[in-house]
Design a protein around this motif. Structure first.
Motif, PDB file in Angstrom:
ATOM      1  N   LEU A 193       4.967  49.761  44.102  1.00 17.97           N
ATOM      2  CA  LEU A 193       3.739  49.076  44.543  1.00 17.97           C
ATOM      3  C   LEU A 193       4.037  47.862  45.412  1.00 17.97           C
ATOM      4  O   LEU A 193       3.343  47.615  46.396  1.00 17.97           O
ATOM      5  N   VAL A 194       5.075  47.107  45.017  1.00 15.49           N
ATOM      6  CA  VAL A 194       5.376  45.862  45.747  1.00 15.49           C
ATOM      7  C   VAL A 194       5.635  46.133  47.242  1.00 15.49           C
ATOM      8  O   VAL A 194       4.977  45.535  48.095  1.00 15.49           O
ATOM      9  N   PRO A 195       6.552  47.038  47.614  1.00 11.41           N
ATOM     10  CA  PRO A 195       6.761  47.237  49.053  1.00 11.41           C
ATOM     11  C   PRO A 195       5.527  47.798  49.766  1.00 11.41           C
ATOM     12  O   PRO A 195       5.298  47.496  50.935  1.00 11.41           O
ATOM     13  N   ASN A 227      14.032  46.298  45.885  1.00 14.02           N
ATOM     14  CA  ASN A 227      13.210  45.138  46.272  1.00 14.02           C
ATOM     15  C   ASN A 227      13.943  43.846  45.963  1.00 14.02           C
ATOM     16  O   ASN A 227      13.934  42.913  46.768  1.00 14.02           O
ATOM     17  N   SER A 228      14.586  43.794  44.811  1.00 12.58           N
ATOM     18  CA  SER A 228      15.334  42.584  44.452  1.00 12.58           C
ATOM     19  C   SER A 228      16.452  42.333  45.467  1.00 12.58           C
ATOM     20  O   SER A 228      16.691  41.189  45.858  1.00 12.58           O
ATOM     21  N   VAL A 229      17.125  43.387  45.894  1.00 13.50           N
ATOM     22  CA  VAL A 229      18.206  43.220  46.878  1.00 13.50           C
ATOM     23  C   VAL A 229      17.648  42.640  48.180  1.00 13.50           C
ATOM     24  O   VAL A 229      18.191  41.682  48.745  1.00 13.50           O
ATOM     25  N   PHE A 276      16.820  42.215  35.401  1.00 14.40           N
ATOM     26  CA  PHE A 276      17.163  43.629  35.564  1.00 14.40           C
ATOM     27  C   PHE A 276      15.936  44.453  35.940  1.00 14.40           C
ATOM     28  O   PHE A 276      15.862  45.641  35.636  1.00 14.40           O
ATOM     29  N   GLY A 277      14.963  43.802  36.585  1.00 14.75           N
ATOM     30  CA  GLY A 277      13.839  44.552  37.154  1.00 14.75           C
ATOM     31  C   GLY A 277      12.756  44.858  36.155  1.00 14.75           C
ATOM     32  O   GLY A 277      12.720  44.335  35.042  1.00 14.75           O
ATOM     33  N   SER A 278      11.860  45.759  36.579  1.00 14.32           N
ATOM     34  CA  SER A 278      10.636  45.956  35.811  1.00 14.32           C
ATOM     35  C   SER A 278      10.645  47.233  34.986  1.00 14.32           C
ATOM     36  O   SER A 278       9.675  47.537  34.338  1.00 14.32           O
TER      37      SER A 278
END
Ligand SMILES: O=c1ccn([C@@H]2O[C@H](COP(=O)(O)OP(=O)(O)O[C@H]3O[C@H](CO)[C@@H](O)[C@H](O)[C@H]3O)[C@@H](O)[C@H]2O)c(=O)[nH]1
Length: 472
Positions: A25-27, A366-368, A280-282
């Motif tokens: 969803l974020v991107p 996304n974190s990267v 460590f993300g979602s």
């Protein structure tokens, strides 16, 4: 048909169709905001697939539509289906299956949307591309992970064909690099696994799309992006638009999280580049034994830290109390030097803080890209799926370091607190790593600035959609 007013043609209307999961969803939200910005001036609709998989997703979507009234909401209600056919299946697999069965309902929704182009999530490609083809609606795919992972996705069906039934080993992607067996997503080691079947179906269907958007930039992943474009990975592959790092969107999901004021105030008070951010993300939690060792390691490193012990939508172990998860007395001993939260944090805001010096990350893509945009060194600790391939990008690009032997899902080991402390101390003290991360940030900023590679790629994509609007 409305026109752009600058003589460049009709205003295109792009419909975006994200898959479930915050990592997807974020991107898509970022892309929606970018398309509707004055730079690109598209009409944009986002298909909201209901019911959502988690409350974080509902809150995120409400915030997107609340903050960006220009972005239209298109609700899509999934057909009912009996999930008990798939006992114990991952909710993301169930979502794919529900979408597959609901595909006949998608056609009428898309036909009525007045779209000039559709951008679907990679996770839905094999379901959605045929529907779009039937409607003669140009269909693009947003690949939400790295271009390296995209090249693996494109090549993997041919690899399996060539290895008919044989075990999966290292995969040599033509023109890119050899992905070692240990970095191939665990499920893909089993050709009959449901995930593998979906992955292969999506990979095959990509060649029939009108093009691929990838949240990466030419300077970050030169090998993979050029090999995809010049046909080395697959001859006649559709155009690849590298449009990253997609800009963060500045809306928060509803009320700020309860814990936000605390950790932001604390971060603002810490010295420059002194805090280790751990997340460590979602999606998946790490094992309880590993959590305890990580606690030991962070404490022994002597550094300040903000640690998001994730609440996840998949695992339930987050129901335990922090003191139980992290070991007795830990929270008291690190009080003032370390903050730990189980809630959702506004990661985009955290990473912008001057006080953050290192990001221990699972390498969700996304974190990267967020670390790259903020020039933050990454200590890569990938866990599952595409994350080891993404960690390879982190190491090759100089954005950070990757301790390849550290454990991952499907591999039993637990990394000791002592090892973690040593590594954290070494990376925090390493000026070279920090300087390289800043060079990646400079390259990212140039890529998205007017005239940069990603800026031009996005503009080319929008121009294509304009041309399609005119020819309709
Ligand atoms: O407390 C949190 C946790 C996450 N985020 C944001 O949520 C997104 C999470 O995405 P990502 O870092 O990619 O991690 P995952 O949620 O684990 O992403 C899934 O989707 C990615 C994109 O396809 C894959 O690369 C990952 O392996 C997969 O797990 C990022 O934008 C984070 O900034 C927050 O804001 N707060």
């Amino acid at each position: 048909m409305p026109t752009s007013g600058d003589g460049s043609g009709a205003l295109p209307h792009v419909v975006l169709l994200p898959s479930a999961g915050m990592g997807h969803l974020v991107p898509f939200s970022r892309l929606a905001v970018s398309f509707s910005s004055s730079d690109h001036g598209c009409g944009v609709s986002v298909v909201t697939v209901l019911p959502t998989v988690s409350s974080a997703e509902s809150a995120h979507l409400d915030a997107l539509f609340g903050a960006c009234p220009a972005v239209r909401r298109l609700d899509f209600h999934l057909a009912r289906f009996d999930a008990s056919e798939f006992p114990g299946a991952d909710p993301f697999f169930l979502r794919f299956e529900a979408m597959r069965r609901s595909a006949p309902l998608l056609g009428p929704l898309l036909a009525g949307a007045g779209a000039s182009a559709l951008v679907t999530d990679i996770a839905l490609a094999s379901v959605v591309i045929p529907v779009a083809r039937e409607l003669r609606l140009p269909c693009y795919v947003l690949f939400t992970a790295s271009a390296a992972m995209l090249s693996l996705c494109v090549h993997f069906p041919a690899y399996l064909d060539a290895n008919a039934g044989g075990p999966v080993g290292d995969v040599d992607i033509p023109g890119v690099y050899r992905v070692p067996k240990a970095s191939i997503p665990q499920a893909l080691h089993h050709p009959e696994h449901l995930f593998t079947r979906q992955f292969v179906a999506n990979g095959r269907e990509l060649a029939k799309s009108d093009g691929l958007l990838v949240n990466s930039f030419d300077e970050f992943e030169p090998e993979a992006i050029s090999a995809l474009r010049d046909g080395s990975v697959a001859a006649g592959f559709p155009p690849v638009f590298s449009v990253g790092p997609l800009a963060p969107v500045s809306f928060s999901a509803g009320e700020p999280p309860e814990n936000q004021a605390d950790y932001m105030r604390w971060l603002e008070a810490q010295p420059t580049r002194s805090v280790v951010y751990v997340s460590f993300g979602s999606r998946k939690a790490i094992s309880k034994d590993q959590l305890k060792e990580l606690a030991v390691g962070l404490e022994a490193s002597g550094h300040r830290f903000l640690w998001v012990v994730k609440s996840t939508v998949v695992d339930r172990e987050d129901e335990a109390e922090l003191s139980e998860l992290l070991g007795e007395g830990f929270l008291e001993r690190v009080h003032g030097r370390g903050m730990v939260t189980k809630g959702w944090v506004e990661q985009e805001e955290v990473l912008k803080q001057e006080s953050i010096g290192l990001f221990i990350s699972h390498c969700g893509w996304n974190s990267v890209t967020e670390a790259a945009a903020n020039g933050l060194p990454v200590l890569a600790w990938p866990r599952f799926g595409d994350q080891r391939v993404n960690a390879g990008v982190v190491a090759r690009s100089g954005l950070g370091v990757w301790e390849e032997r550290w454990s991952w899902e499907g591999e039993e080991g637990v990394v000791s607190g002592e090892n973690i402390a040593e590594k954290v101390k070494a990376v925090m003290a390493d000026e070279t790593v920090r300087n390289k991360a800043v060079s990646v940030q400079d390259a990212a900023a140039k890529a998205v600035a007017d005239g940069g590679t990603s800026y031009r790629s996005l503009a080319q994509f929008v121009q294509r959609c304009r041309d399609l609007s005119v020819s309709k």
